[in-house]
Design a protein around this motif. Structure first.
Motif, mmCIF file in Angstrom:
data_model
loop_
_atom_site.group_PDB
_atom_site.id
_atom_site.type_symbol
_atom_site.label_atom_id
_atom_site.label_comp_id
_atom_site.label_asym_id
_atom_site.label_seq_id
_atom_site.Cartn_x
_atom_site.Cartn_y
_atom_site.Cartn_z
ATOM 1 N N GLN A 367 -6.430 -3.102 -13.645
ATOM 2 C CA GLN A 367 -7.143 -3.794 -14.720
ATOM 3 C C GLN A 367 -6.357 -5.011 -15.190
ATOM 4 N N ALA A 368 -5.030 -4.910 -15.167
ATOM 5 C CA ALA A 368 -4.194 -6.049 -15.561
ATOM 6 C C ALA A 368 -4.340 -7.218 -14.594
ATOM 7 N N PHE A 369 -4.723 -6.925 -13.334
ATOM 8 C CA PHE A 369 -4.999 -7.986 -12.363
ATOM 9 C C PHE A 369 -6.398 -8.575 -12.547
ATOM 10 N N GLY A 370 -7.116 -8.110 -13.563
ATOM 11 C CA GLY A 370 -8.466 -8.599 -13.823
ATOM 12 C C GLY A 370 -9.545 -7.810 -13.112
ATOM 13 N N GLN A 371 -9.173 -6.671 -12.535
ATOM 14 C CA GLN A 371 -10.106 -5.916 -11.717
ATOM 15 C C GLN A 371 -10.921 -4.874 -12.488
ATOM 16 N N THR A 372 -12.196 -4.817 -12.170
ATOM 17 C CA THR A 372 -13.000 -3.659 -12.544
ATOM 18 C C THR A 372 -12.649 -2.554 -11.551
ATOM 19 N N VAL A 373 -12.370 -1.358 -12.062
ATOM 20 C CA VAL A 373 -11.875 -0.267 -11.220
ATOM 21 C C VAL A 373 -12.860 0.896 -11.222
ATOM 22 N N VAL A 374 -13.106 1.465 -10.062
ATOM 23 C CA VAL A 374 -13.764 2.758 -9.968
ATOM 24 C C VAL A 374 -12.844 3.682 -9.181
ATOM 25 N N VAL A 375 -12.898 4.955 -9.509
ATOM 26 C CA VAL A 375 -12.074 5.953 -8.830
ATOM 27 C C VAL A 375 -12.928 6.679 -7.807
ATOM 28 N N CYS A 376 -12.428 6.743 -6.573
ATOM 29 C CA CYS A 376 -13.083 7.502 -5.519
ATOM 30 C C CYS A 376 -12.268 8.755 -5.254
ATOM 31 N N PHE A 377 -12.890 9.901 -5.463
ATOM 32 C CA PHE A 377 -12.218 11.160 -5.158
ATOM 33 C C PHE A 377 -12.486 11.497 -3.699
ATOM 34 N N ASN A 378 -11.441 11.486 -2.866
ATOM 35 C CA ASN A 378 -11.578 11.768 -1.441
ATOM 36 C C ASN A 378 -11.467 13.270 -1.229
ATOM 37 N N ARG A 379 -12.583 13.874 -0.918
ATOM 38 C CA ARG A 379 -12.647 15.338 -0.883
ATOM 39 C C ARG A 379 -12.077 15.922 0.405
#
Length: 555
Positions: A367-379
């Motif tokens: 986020q500090a790099f200006g990024q919108t973040v989503v988390v992908c849970f790798n099952r």
């Protein structure tokens, strides 16, 4: 579950011309390497189309030794995007033979989310790695010959900075002596080998804009210092053209396909722990020319690959991802939550929760790099639903998108949730332009200080006497405007590979500096990280075999 190579063999590959037609790559521009692989000229890049494409970066929490599965997620997302009707290309790095026969066994994705033909991609592919190795070692041979042929004229080197490379994990080659024996064998001197992914030639290949930029960068490679104290470069030997000849074909990105016959562009292969960890700018831009969505990855955890993706690759190319995906697993979270490594596959909700600290630090960094973040849970097969829901709830409470990736076992259908989240997030909350950690005007110490404090959470950076000597060299050369590429362990935010979670109260020790005047970056060697890995006690080579003409053991 079948093995990766069994799944790969059962997939029906399409002719590479059909893959090109899917995204309107001109078939008559392809340079074929058999039926299913082709090189595509970088001259097809269209900067206006690049601006209109949606670039997606896949990175991860701090990994376990088994990894987190970024490539599987990257390929899986591409499959999921195709499943919901989105025109996309996945753009990845090429695997190295070192890890393939060492610890990992391959790096072309896994399960039903692979790039194919995986055996060729994992092995010799189109010869790009061999070209980089040959070009690098050709410079070493030409330098040794130049010293030998001109020694009677008073020419001598006070210091040689150029080592050799090999795409094999071989600890015995880290420090060597060359030119032993008769005088005709050359001048005796100390040398050593790095692994090919750490070669400056590899970085140059991945950062060059075109053939002219490739030549300019090769000419500027700093080989060492003459006895008079002057910098000695490749252009001083007049051989840059010959090196460009060796790299002529390697400069072109490679087109292949996925397990579901969607296009993939695979090119370049620097590691992120000892190099800058991103595929080539040319490959990324070529993919963005022909696809609405382009999925790419950066090596190891986000403190390494993603930091270098933004501070080096984006800085040099002008690329701006619309979204960053942070890959997490229960095993990785439990490791960072203090669970013993032999127990991380077992249910342990408290350890999982404690591991969220590592996840959260990476989220804040992106986020500090200006990024919108989503988390992908790798099952993984050993995961339980209750722990997955704990992860989902934690991310939702943070206001971060969350999706589960089942592409390993289900292919594109198992990545629909992730694909839909990605498309919706880009449409409604795309990332801001990249915010760099430092400016070009900052000196090297300041750049390092900002990265270790902001990204690693360290209390500062300490330079050894040898590193400070090289800092003075950097100042004398007038190249302090170069970005820094910190080489450190991938297993911790710190330089201590066993400091899991989010360590506090530490400083990063820089023991040496490698000046890359061709790649135009300053490599800072932190802690005891080595640029030539060794093989594990039981290397994957023990399980790779050729049986009745079929390769077994690749994964």
């Amino acid at each position: 579950m079948k093995s990766d190579i069994e799944i790969a063999r059962e997939c029906r590959l399409k002719p590479i011309e059909d893959i090109a037609r899917q995204v309107q790559i001109p078939v008559d521009e392809l340079e074929h390497y058999g039926k299913y692989i082709a090189k595509v000229p970088e001259s097809l890049i269209d900067e206006k189309k690049v601006e209109n494409s949606n670039l997606i970066l896949v990175t991860a929490i701090t990994p376990t030794k088994a990894g987190i599965g970024k490539t599987t997620v990257s390929v899986g997302l591409a499959l999921g995007l195709s499943y919901i009707g989105k025109k996309n290309i996945v753009a990845l790095r090429e695997p190295s033979l070192g890890p393939c026969f060492g610890l990992k066994g391959g790096a072309a994705g896994g399960g039903y989310a692979q790039i194919l033909p995986m055996d060729k991609i994992n092995l010799h592919f189109t010869g790009d790695f061999h070209a980089v190795t040959s070009a690098h070692n050709m410079i070493a041979a030409l330098l040794d010959n130049y010293i030998y042929q001109h020694r009677d004229e008073g020419f001598a080197m006070k210091e040689i900075l150029w080592k050799r490379v090999l795409d094999i994990n071989d600890r015995n080659l880290r420090y060597v002596v060359t030119g032993l024996g008769a005088k005709t064998n050359g001048v005796t001197m100390e040398s050593g080998f790095d692994i090919t992914p750490a070669s400056e030639i590899m970085a140059i290949l991945c950062l060059s804009k075109d053939e002219h930029d490739l030549r300019r960068r090769i000419e500027n490679i700093l080989l060492g210092t003459t006895i008079e104290g002057k910098p000695f470069r490749v252009k001083d030997m007049g051989v840059a053209g010959a090196i460009c000849v060796l790299l002529k074909d390697a400069l072109h990105p490679n087109l292949v396909q996925t397990t579901e016959n969607t296009p993939a562009i695979v090119h370049g292969g620097p590691f992120a722990n000892i190099a800058h960890g991103c595929n080539s700018i040319l490959a990324t831009k070529l993919a963005m020319t022909y696809a609405d969505y382009v999925v790419t990855e950066a090596g190891f955890g986000a403190d390494l690959g993603a930091e270098k993706f933004f501070n080096i690759k984006c800085r040099k190319s002008g690329l701006n991802p619309k979204l960053t995906i942070l890959v997490a697993t229960t095993q990785g979270l439990k490791m960072h939550g203090g669970v013993a490594l032999e127990d991380i596959k077992k249910p342990h909700s408290e350890g999982l929760k404690k591991g969220f600290e590592n996840l959260d630090k990476h989220i804040r960094n992106m986020q500090a790099f200006g990024q919108t973040v989503v988390v992908c849970f790798n099952r993984y097969a050993t995961d339980v639903d209750s722990e997955i829901e704990l992860c989902r709830e934690h991310c939702e409470n943070m206001g971060v998108g969350f999706a589960v990736n089942n592409a390993f076992s289900e292919g594109g259908k198992g990545a629909v949730e992730l694909a839909e989240l990605v498309v919706d997030t880009i449409a409604n909350r795309p990332s801001r332009p990249v915010v760099f950690s430092y400016t070009d005007r900052d000196n090297i110490e300041t750049k390092a200080e900002k990265v270790v404090r902001q990204v690693y959470g360290a209390d500062g950076v300490v330079f050894s006497a040898a590193a400070r000597k090289m800092l003075e060299r950097v100042r004398q050369l007038g190249i302090e405007d170069y970005p820094v590429c910190i080489a450190k362990t991938q297993y911790s935010f710190s330089a201590d590979a066993h400091a899991y979670g989010v360590p506090h109260g530490f400083k990063v020790q820089i023991r040496d500096i490698v000046v890359n005047c061709g790649a135009e970056m300053i490599v800072l060697i932190a802690g005891d990280i080595l640029r030539m890995p060794g093989l594990p006690k039981s290397p994957q080579a023990e399980r790779i075999d050729l049986i009745d003409g079929r390769i077994e053991g690749l994964s």
